[in-house]
Every structure is written in C-alpha cells, then in structure tokens.
Design an enzyme around this catalytic site. Structure first.
Site, PDB file in Angstrom:
ATOM      1  N   CYS A   1       0.888  -1.161   0.000  1.00 23.28           N
ATOM      2  CA  CYS A   1       0.000   0.000   0.000  1.00 23.28           C
ATOM      3  C   CYS A   1       0.925   1.210   0.000  1.00 23.28           C
ATOM      4  CB  CYS A   1      -0.911   0.025   1.225  1.00 23.28           C
ATOM      5  SG  CYS A   1      -1.962   1.513   1.269  1.00 23.28           S
TER       6      CYS A   1
ATOM      7  N   CYS B   1      -0.309   4.227   2.256  1.00 23.65           N
ATOM      8  CA  CYS B   1      -0.436   4.149   3.711  1.00 23.65           C
ATOM      9  C   CYS B   1      -0.249   2.710   4.181  1.00 23.65           C
ATOM     10  CB  CYS B   1      -1.780   4.712   4.167  1.00 23.65           C
ATOM     11  SG  CYS B   1      -1.926   4.898   5.944  1.00 23.65           S
ATOM     12  N   SER B   2      -1.356   1.996   4.433  1.00 21.81           N
ATOM     13  CA  SER B   2      -1.231   0.697   5.098  1.00 21.81           C
ATOM     14  C   SER B   2      -2.402  -0.237   4.828  1.00 21.81           C
ATOM     15  CB  SER B   2      -1.129   0.928   6.606  1.00 21.81           C
ATOM     16  OG  SER B   2      -2.269   1.646   7.047  1.00 21.81           O
ATOM     17  N   CYS B   3      -3.162  -0.024   3.760  1.00 19.12           N
ATOM     18  CA  CYS B   3      -4.340  -0.867   3.521  1.00 19.12           C
ATOM     19  C   CYS B   3      -3.936  -2.323   3.354  1.00 19.12           C
ATOM     20  CB  CYS B   3      -5.119  -0.369   2.308  1.00 19.12           C
ATOM     21  SG  CYS B   3      -5.994   1.174   2.677  1.00 19.12           S
TER      22      CYS B   3
END
Lengths: 232, 103
Positions: free
Chosen positions: A134, A137-139
């Site tokens: 991702c 971010c952090s999905c």
C-alpha cells in the site's frame, strides 16, 4: 501487549498508556504509567488519550466501547487467511470460488471485511509472483491477516516494493526464478489483496490443518514463499 | 515531487526493518477509538486518510504510524465541531500532569 492482563478499562488506575511494564529492582511491576524511557509518552499519544477521555465524559461514546473493539480486533490473526489458503490448496472447487468470487467466499467463511472493502485473491504460480503493497499508507486485509506488520507500513517498503520488488523479496529470503514474472499490486481503502502462495512440494495427502501450518503471513502478502515442510 | 504520503517509487536505499515493535496500549486504544468514531459517523476511513495526508510533511516524516492517526482524528473532530483544540490541549496537559510527564 502488556503483562498486566487483568487490567480493566481505560479509566482503571492500572491502565498504562504504553504496553511496556516498568519494573523495580526486584522485578515487580510498579504503577506509574509504563512508558519506555527512551520514548516517553509523546504529544500525539497524550492528545489521542485526551480526545477519548473527553468524548466518554460527554457521553458521545460509551466507556467500554473502545475496549470491546480492541477485543474484536484481537481476533483478526493470520491463521484466518491461512485456513482459506489451505482449503484452496486442498479443494479445487473452493479454490475456483475463492479466486472468482473472493469477497462473497471470504464472508461466507466467516471473515467480515473492515469498511466493507472489496478483496481480490491472487494465486502465485511458477510463472507469476504477486506481491502486495500500500504505497499511500497501510491498507491490508486485516480480517484475514491481522494488523499489518510494521515493515508493511514503513517508508522503505512502500517505496521499494514498486521499483525493486525482486530485491525486496530477496531481503525476505525469497530468490525468485528470473523467468517468473513479478506483479506488484497496490492496495487502497476500497480494495485489499490476499495472495495464495505456491503449495510446497512434498505435501501430498496433507490435511487442511497440516497445510495451514505452512501458510505464513508473509507468503500471503507475496514477499515470501510458504514454509517448506519440516523447516518451520 | 509527489505529496509526502505518496511513497511508491521514492528513491531510497534503506533496507526494510523487519523487527516488530510491541504495540503500546495507547496505540491499540487509538486504533479502536477510530473504529468507534467511524461507527458513530464522526469519521470514516477516507477521512482518516485525508487527515493523515494533510499532516505537515515534516511531522509526517518523523511521526510514528499511530501518531499520524492521532493527528488525523484531531483534525476531523475539530473540523466537525465535536471538540475544540483548547479542550484537547487542556486535557492532554492534565493527563501528562496526572502521569508525571513534562507538558
């Protein structure tokens, strides 16, 4: 998580803003907030706690509500994804269903996505290796893999997964055949990915439960292979 | 230059640190606090992202993951008039005093 497992909610005096427990010279935990000496309680941490406390006081959120979510979040673990992968390895009908109707199949299996996000399941083969990132971010498919590891959220992974995925895999211990095509997929809040790693050789006749023990978290992100039998 | 959060392909030679830190309680609490706020309609995941992506680039670079969440939650709650900055300032100071941290 902290060692004081009997701690109650946020407002109990035993609550600590950090998971680290301070101990005195005799090894007994002592009761000032157990924040790491080298970090302390940061400004943003105290502001998050302040906002929570204020909203509970105002009755906007209930006192135990956040703790209930923490409990629910703790049930999201990589073995959830591993059971699906092991079933896909064992049951061709299920494999097809998981690949063709991933969201429905994941939900039918009892794993409800966060934010109702869609999910795509990708299968690694000798010809194609999928790897998930991702970049923004952090999905991540948390209902299947638990919270994303720190490295997945790191700037270096987010940068390098795109430009040099083979070098990244190599850092994780996976040396791909140069003929294998690499496809990097970028997650977002509406769409998450689960990778089915290649089934290791020497596992004919294994039960789903046995197979699931080989499906490590990183293999379902696509940065590693499944664990070889007998190597743990 | 792309925006600070848009990291894909940024030039870097940094190796990937695979060590996991043990989550602090406040990090677990902040993650689930955001979920509760979402369930009540105060901020959805897109607003979380917008809040994170509007953090000052220098702070973005130096803050930890859940520090960025804290900043984003604050932006949304203040923007929507749920809390004021002064309320948060005052309570954060009170908490730091209560636990013996310098304000």
């Amino acid at each position: 998580m902290s060692e004081d497992k009997d701690r109650g909610g946020f407002f109990d005096t035993g609550w600590r803003p950090s998971g680290d427990v301070h101990r005195d010279e005799d090894g007994r935990p002592h009761d000032h907030p157990g924040v790491r000496e080298d970090v302390g309680l940061g400004v943003r941490a105290s502001r998050a706690l302040a906002m929570h406390e204020l909203l509970v006081e105002k009755g906007v959120i209930g006192e135990g509500e956040v703790d209930e979510v923490i409990e629910a979040v703790s049930k999201r673990v990589p073995s959830n994804g591993a059971t699906l992968v092991a079933k896909a390895w064992s049951d061709p009908e299920f494999r097809t269903k998981l690949l063709e109707h991933p969201k429905e199949t994941v939900i039918e299996s009892g794993f409800v996505p966060e934010h109702n996000a869609d999910i795509i399941v990708l299968e690694n083969t000798p010809e194609v290796q999928h790897m998930v990132v991702c970049t923004l971010c952090s999905c991540y498919p948390t209902q299947l893999l638990g919270p994303p590891p720190d490295w997945y959220k790191s700037f270096s992974y987010r940068s390098r997964a795109v430009t040099e995925p083979r070098a990244v895999m190599s850092e994780f211990g996976l040396e791909l055949d140069e003929k294998t095509e690499v496809r990097v997929v970028d997650s977002n809040s509406e769409l998450r990915f689960l990778v089915i790693p290649r089934r290791p050789d020497g596992t004919d006749g294994w039960s789903e439960e046995q197979l699931a023990t080989l499906v490590n978290r990183n293999s379902m992100i696509g940065v590693s292979a499944a664990t070889e039998p007998g190597t743990d | 230059m792309p925006a600070v959060h848009d990291r894909g392909g940024w030039p870097t030679d940094d190796s990937i640190d695979r060590e996991e830190h043990e989550w602090a309680d406040w990090e677990r609490q902040t993650q689930s606090f955001r979920t509760v706020l979402d369930s009540k309609g105060f901020m959805n995941v897109d607003e979380l992202r917008r809040g994170i992506e509007s953090i000052d680039p220098a702070e973005y670079e130096t803050s930890t993951y859940f520090e960025r969440w804290s900043a984003s939650i604050e932006t949304m709650l203040v923007e929507k008039g749920v809390l004021t900055i002064k309320e948060i300032d005052d309570r954060a100071k009170a908490l730091r005093d209560r636990w013996g941290y310098p304000s």
